[in-house]
Write a protein that holds these residues in place. Structure first.
Motif, short mmCIF file in Angstrom:
data_model
loop_
_atom_site.label_atom_id
_atom_site.label_comp_id
_atom_site.label_asym_id
_atom_site.label_seq_id
_atom_site.Cartn_x
_atom_site.Cartn_y
_atom_site.Cartn_z
N ILE A 68 0.86 -1.18 0.00
CA ILE A 68 0.00 0.00 0.00
C ILE A 68 0.90 1.23 0.00
N ARG A 69 0.40 2.33 -0.56
CA ARG A 69 1.22 3.54 -0.67
C ARG A 69 0.33 4.75 -0.39
N VAL A 70 0.82 5.66 0.45
CA VAL A 70 0.16 6.94 0.72
C VAL A 70 1.18 8.03 0.41
N GLY A 71 0.78 9.00 -0.40
CA GLY A 71 1.74 10.02 -0.80
C GLY A 71 1.13 11.38 -1.00
N LYS A 72 1.99 12.32 -1.29
CA LYS A 72 1.58 13.70 -1.56
C LYS A 72 2.50 14.27 -2.62
N HIS A 73 1.88 14.91 -3.64
CA HIS A 73 2.64 15.65 -4.64
C HIS A 73 2.89 17.05 -4.08
N VAL A 74 4.15 17.30 -3.69
CA VAL A 74 4.49 18.60 -3.10
C VAL A 74 4.49 19.69 -4.16
N THR A 75 5.01 19.41 -5.32
CA THR A 75 4.95 20.30 -6.48
C THR A 75 4.50 19.46 -7.67
N SER A 76 4.43 20.08 -8.83
CA SER A 76 4.05 19.32 -10.03
C SER A 76 5.15 18.37 -10.46
N VAL A 77 6.34 18.47 -9.84
CA VAL A 77 7.46 17.58 -10.17
C VAL A 77 7.80 16.66 -8.99
N PHE A 78 7.92 17.21 -7.80
CA PHE A 78 8.44 16.46 -6.65
C PHE A 78 7.32 16.03 -5.72
N GLY A 79 7.48 14.82 -5.13
CA GLY A 79 6.51 14.32 -4.17
C GLY A 79 7.16 13.39 -3.16
N LEU A 80 6.42 13.06 -2.13
CA LEU A 80 6.86 12.13 -1.09
C LEU A 80 5.79 11.07 -0.89
N ALA A 81 6.23 9.85 -0.50
CA ALA A 81 5.28 8.76 -0.28
C ALA A 81 5.82 7.83 0.79
N VAL A 82 4.92 7.21 1.52
CA VAL A 82 5.24 6.16 2.47
C VAL A 82 4.61 4.87 1.95
N GLU A 83 5.41 3.81 1.94
CA GLU A 83 4.95 2.56 1.35
C GLU A 83 5.19 1.41 2.32
N GLY A 84 4.22 0.54 2.47
CA GLY A 84 4.37 -0.69 3.25
C GLY A 84 4.15 -1.89 2.36
N GLU A 85 5.02 -2.92 2.50
CA GLU A 85 4.94 -4.08 1.63
C GLU A 85 5.06 -5.36 2.45
N ALA A 86 4.39 -6.43 2.01
CA ALA A 86 4.49 -7.76 2.60
C ALA A 86 4.85 -8.74 1.49
N TYR A 87 5.76 -9.73 1.79
CA TYR A 87 6.29 -10.65 0.79
C TYR A 87 5.97 -12.09 1.19
N LYS A 88 5.82 -12.94 0.16
CA LYS A 88 5.49 -14.34 0.38
C LYS A 88 6.25 -15.19 -0.64
N SER A 89 6.99 -16.21 -0.14
CA SER A 89 7.67 -17.15 -1.04
C SER A 89 6.72 -18.31 -1.35
N PHE A 90 6.70 -18.71 -2.63
CA PHE A 90 5.82 -19.80 -3.05
C PHE A 90 6.59 -21.09 -3.39
N LYS A 91 7.91 -21.13 -3.07
CA LYS A 91 8.69 -22.33 -3.35
C LYS A 91 8.47 -23.34 -2.23
N LYS A 92 8.23 -24.58 -2.57
CA LYS A 92 7.81 -25.56 -1.58
C LYS A 92 8.99 -26.25 -0.88
N ASP A 93 10.17 -26.35 -1.52
CA ASP A 93 11.24 -27.11 -0.91
C ASP A 93 11.89 -26.39 0.25
#
Length: 392
Positions: A68-93
């Motif tokens: 998920i990502r929440v951000g703000k465009h500070v100007t028409s060029v520059f912005g800031l964002a905070v992102e959270g991610e979760a990962y999952k491996s699908f290999k069985k061995d």
């Protein structure tokens, strides 16, 4: 690392140049926020990698991720964002680094975003349909499991975005990115790479697809808007026009005041005239009322038509009656002109009686008696046609 700094410097210079040429609205504190979600996968780029997957070859081990990502465009060029991610491996061995949990790894990133389309081509008042963003930032992550650890990492990538919606409030993007390991907080793994090493062995490739929703702004849109900017010469010219208009308005107000005063004077004079018997120095007419004309005119005005109608009704009620219409002019102007004017005034009244009210023409006699100031005290009321009953 040097390439990353070069990218930041180039985008900053472009942003400054763009800001000098375009002024936009939508800079308030809670303007230009957005929220979004993304889904994708990542894979080590080489077999000798920081995640101890030496037995895996490049692009053979893919791991799913949701963010998920929440951000703000500070100007028409520059912005800031905070992102959270979760990962999952699908290999069985094996589970990811020995993790037995459903989610094998999580991270939180602080990102800067750089709109390269606006930086190099300028902002046109609304987002382009397709835009390219550079993203760069750092974050903290944690790998679960017996060999798990926490790390600090860097992330760089590109967002290839498609803006859509009635106000282009939605943004769909494809994001290829690199995640570089920088340091760990527990010495439990056996990675062959060094900390703060921006090498290919110290990175994983991520590919994400995401969608963002941009909230409404104080300027009435979901994006920045171009502000109408005028230079000082335009402002001075507009001020001059405003001042000239004000002066003209003052003149019109003064003229209106004069006209109102004149109108009030004429109304009073007319009222006095209607309530006062006509003087008889010139054998004033024995039929009332009279028809008053405007200065220099011989046209019967609409306001005088009721007086003509009264004479018409009298003649229809008295079929044996004959009248003489005597036209006069006020003393202003040449004598010859006033004589002709008085004749035309008498003839104009007769013409209405004959054509409009069907009074026989041989029952009406007309004469023009030129200028006078003897009939009424007010000079303007001597511009008149009066009626005499010639049958009496």
């Amino acid at each position: 690392m040097n390439k990353l700094f070069t990218l930041f410097a180039t985008a900053t210079i472009a942003m400054s140049a763009s800001a000098q040429n375009t002024t936009v609205t939508g800079h308030k504190t809670f303007d230009n926020f957005y929220v979004g979600a993304n889904i994708g996968a990542f894979t080590p780029i080489t077999g000798n990698n920081m995640y101890n997957m030496e037995h895996d070859k490049a692009f053979k081990e893919f791991n799913g991720k949701l963010g998920i990502r929440v951000g703000k465009h500070v100007t028409s060029v520059f912005g800031l964002a905070v992102e959270g991610e979760a990962y999952k491996s699908f290999k069985k061995d094996y589970a990811f680094l020995g993790s037995k949990t459903f989610i094998n790894m999580v991270d939180v990133n602080l990102l800067s975003t750089w709109n390269l389309s606006n930086a190099f081509a300028g902002y046109k008042g609304e987002p382009r349909t397709f835009e390219v963003f550079a993203i760069a930032g750092a974050g903290w992550g944690h790998v679960f499991g017996a060999n798990g650890f926490s790390d600090i990492h860097a992330k760089v990538g590109l967002d290839i975005a498609y803006n859509f919606g009635k106000a282009k409030e939605w943004q769909l993007y494809l994001e290829p990115s690199l995640r570089y390991f920088l340091a760990e907080t527990a010495k439990t793994r056996t990675a062959t790479s060094d900390c703060f090493d921006f090498s290919i062995n110290n990175a994983v490739l991520q590919l994400s697809v995401g969608i963002n929703y941009k909230f409404g702004n104080s300027n009435g849109t979901h994006n920045f808007a171009i502000e109408q900017v005028r230079d000082q010469a335009e402002i001075d010219a507009l001020n001059s026009q405003i001042n000239a208009t004000r002066s003209e308005n003052d003149v019109v107000k003064a003229e209106n005041a004069n006209l109102k005063a004149e109108n009030a004077k004429l109304k009073k004079a007319l009222s006095d005239c209607e309530n006062k018997p006509a003087q008889t120095d010139l054998k004033a007419a024995n039929l009332q009322p009279s028809v008053v004309f405007a200065q220099g005119k011989s046209i019967v005005e609409k306001s005088q038509m009721p007086n003509v109608e009264m004479i018409a009704k009298y003649m229809k009620s008295n079929p044996d009656a004959n009248i003489k219409i005597s036209g006069y002019a006020s003393p202003e102007g040449p004598e010859a002109f006033n004589q002709k004017l008085s004749e035309r005034r008498a003839a104009a009244v007769k013409d209405i009686l004959v054509k409009k009210y069907n009074i026989a023409a041989d029952r009406i006699e007309t004469e023009g008696l030129g200028a006078t100031d003897k009939i009424f005290d007010e000079v303007e009321f001597n511009r008149v046609a009066i009626f005499n009953n010639t049958g009496k």
